[in-house]
Design a protein around this motif. Structure first.
Motif, PDB file in Angstrom:
ATOM      1  N   LEU A 108     -41.400  64.957  -2.616  1.00  0.00           N
ATOM      2  CA  LEU A 108     -41.345  65.683  -3.887  1.00  0.00           C
ATOM      3  C   LEU A 108     -41.033  64.744  -5.048  1.00  0.00           C
ATOM      4  N   ALA A 109     -40.133  63.799  -4.828  1.00  0.00           N
ATOM      5  CA  ALA A 109     -39.808  62.823  -5.873  1.00  0.00           C
ATOM      6  C   ALA A 109     -41.024  61.968  -6.193  1.00  0.00           C
ATOM      7  N   ALA A 110     -41.731  61.532  -5.159  1.00  0.00           N
ATOM      8  CA  ALA A 110     -42.928  60.718  -5.385  1.00  0.00           C
ATOM      9  C   ALA A 110     -43.983  61.503  -6.149  1.00  0.00           C
ATOM     10  N   LEU A 149     -48.416  67.846  -5.724  1.00  0.00           N
ATOM     11  CA  LEU A 149     -49.156  67.276  -6.856  1.00  0.00           C
ATOM     12  C   LEU A 149     -49.939  68.358  -7.585  1.00  0.00           C
ATOM     13  N   THR A 150     -50.575  69.237  -6.828  1.00  0.00           N
ATOM     14  CA  THR A 150     -51.360  70.310  -7.419  1.00  0.00           C
ATOM     15  C   THR A 150     -50.472  71.276  -8.190  1.00  0.00           C
ATOM     16  N   VAL A 151     -49.389  71.696  -7.569  1.00  0.00           N
ATOM     17  CA  VAL A 151     -48.467  72.632  -8.227  1.00  0.00           C
ATOM     18  C   VAL A 151     -47.846  71.979  -9.458  1.00  0.00           C
ATOM     19  N   MET A 184     -41.008  47.240  -5.983  1.00  0.00           N
ATOM     20  CA  MET A 184     -39.656  47.631  -5.643  1.00  0.00           C
ATOM     21  C   MET A 184     -39.542  49.151  -5.473  1.00  0.00           C
ATOM     22  N   LYS A 185     -40.201  49.915  -6.364  1.00  0.00           N
ATOM     23  CA  LYS A 185     -40.098  51.370  -6.274  1.00  0.00           C
ATOM     24  C   LYS A 185     -40.748  51.896  -5.001  1.00  0.00           C
ATOM     25  N   TYR A 186     -41.785  51.222  -4.525  1.00  0.00           N
ATOM     26  CA  TYR A 186     -42.434  51.652  -3.293  1.00  0.00           C
ATOM     27  C   TYR A 186     -41.585  51.303  -2.075  1.00  0.00           C
ATOM     28  N   LEU A 187     -40.854  50.205  -2.150  1.00  0.00           N
ATOM     29  CA  LEU A 187     -39.918  49.848  -1.085  1.00  0.00           C
ATOM     30  C   LEU A 187     -38.788  50.877  -1.018  1.00  0.00           C
ATOM     31  N   LEU A 188     -38.284  51.293  -2.167  1.00  0.00           N
ATOM     32  CA  LEU A 188     -37.251  52.328  -2.202  1.00  0.00           C
ATOM     33  C   LEU A 188     -37.776  53.659  -1.657  1.00  0.00           C
ATOM     34  N   LYS A 214     -45.585  57.276 -13.330  1.00  0.00           N
ATOM     35  CA  LYS A 214     -44.690  56.174 -12.976  1.00  0.00           C
ATOM     36  C   LYS A 214     -45.022  55.554 -11.621  1.00  0.00           C
ATOM     37  N   MET A 215     -45.870  56.213 -10.845  1.00  0.00           N
ATOM     38  CA  MET A 215     -46.298  55.713  -9.536  1.00  0.00           C
ATOM     39  C   MET A 215     -47.777  56.004  -9.359  1.00  0.00           C
ATOM     40  N   ASP A 216     -48.389  55.216  -8.499  1.00  0.00           N
ATOM     41  CA  ASP A 216     -49.779  55.460  -8.136  1.00  0.00           C
ATOM     42  C   ASP A 216     -49.825  56.218  -6.819  1.00  0.00           C
ATOM     43  N   THR A 217     -50.819  57.057  -6.647  1.00  0.00           N
ATOM     44  CA  THR A 217     -50.890  57.940  -5.494  1.00  0.00           C
ATOM     45  C   THR A 217     -51.011  57.185  -4.176  1.00  0.00           C
ATOM     46  N   PHE A 218     -51.973  56.272  -4.058  1.00  0.00           N
ATOM     47  CA  PHE A 218     -52.198  55.622  -2.765  1.00  0.00           C
ATOM     48  C   PHE A 218     -51.007  54.787  -2.299  1.00  0.00           C
ATOM     49  N   PRO A 219     -50.422  53.911  -3.138  1.00  0.00           N
ATOM     50  CA  PRO A 219     -49.258  53.159  -2.655  1.00  0.00           C
ATOM     51  C   PRO A 219     -48.066  54.069  -2.298  1.00  0.00           C
ATOM     52  N   ALA A 220     -47.892  55.149  -3.054  1.00  0.00           N
ATOM     53  CA  ALA A 220     -46.810  56.089  -2.737  1.00  0.00           C
ATOM     54  C   ALA A 220     -47.080  56.761  -1.392  1.00  0.00           C
TER      55      ALA A 220
END
Length: 179
Positions: free
Chosen positions: A23-25, A138-140, A1-5, A33-39
């Motif tokens: 930026l939110a991702a 992500l780095t920052v 659901m979060k990836y759909l949003l 709370k999220m994985d990099t590839f699906p995001a």
């Protein structure tokens, strides 16, 4: 659901100034709370979806928009098309880096009769845009998390120095007015 949003947020709101969905991702990825590839994939599909939609709208609306007799609308379309055509080689690839231009470039590509090749170049630009913003944030973000205490102390010290300088400046102004 979060990836759909995330997909829907990217589709509707990205390229409106600040890449808020990206930026939110990245903040959610750093927080675990999220994985990099699906995001990354959700964001990219949102970018592709918007580009495809506006590209097709540009193609479909050209006959309707060209029949509008209002000089103002025709002038806007002529100006935007002229800018698009004159800078197409660089604009198509890097349009997403320019706020709002990234939203309208696919429409103009469709409106001016460009083919699927142009849309593919825009999609390559989407990949560059997303990669640049997501991986740099992500780095920052990781650096800020790692050094947050030091950065907090430095920010506090800088704020105090600026306050003292400002206070001294105000005192000098008040003394000149009174003296």
């Amino acid at each position: 659901m979060k990836y759909l949003l995330l997909f829907l947020a990217t589709l509707l709101f990205d390229n409106s100034g600040t890449p808020l969905p990206i930026l939110a991702a990245s903040a959610l990825i750093i927080a675990g709370k999220m994985d990099t590839f699906p995001a990354f994939l959700s964001i990219y599909l949102g970018l592709l979806g918007w580009d495809l939609l506006t590209f097709l709208l540009g193609k479909e609306l050209k006959p309707i928009l060209s029949k509008i007799k209002r000089k103002f609308i025709q002038r806007i379309l002529k100006e935007f098309s002229g800018v698009y055509i004159s800078s197409e080689n660089i604009l198509v690839l890097l349009c997403k880096f320019i706020p709002w231009i990234g939203k309208f470039t696919p429409f103009l590509a469709g409106y001016t009769g460009r083919g699927i090749e142009t849309l593919l170049v825009i999609w390559a630009g989407d990949l560059l845009y997303e990669s640049a913003f997501l991986f740099s944030s992500l780095t920052v973000g990781k650096v800020f998390l790692k050094y947050s205490k030091v950065l907090g102390v430095l920010l506090f010290v800088m704020t105090m120095i600026l306050y003292i300088l400002w206070r001294n400046r105000v005192k000098k102004i008040i003394n000149k007015e009174n003296g």
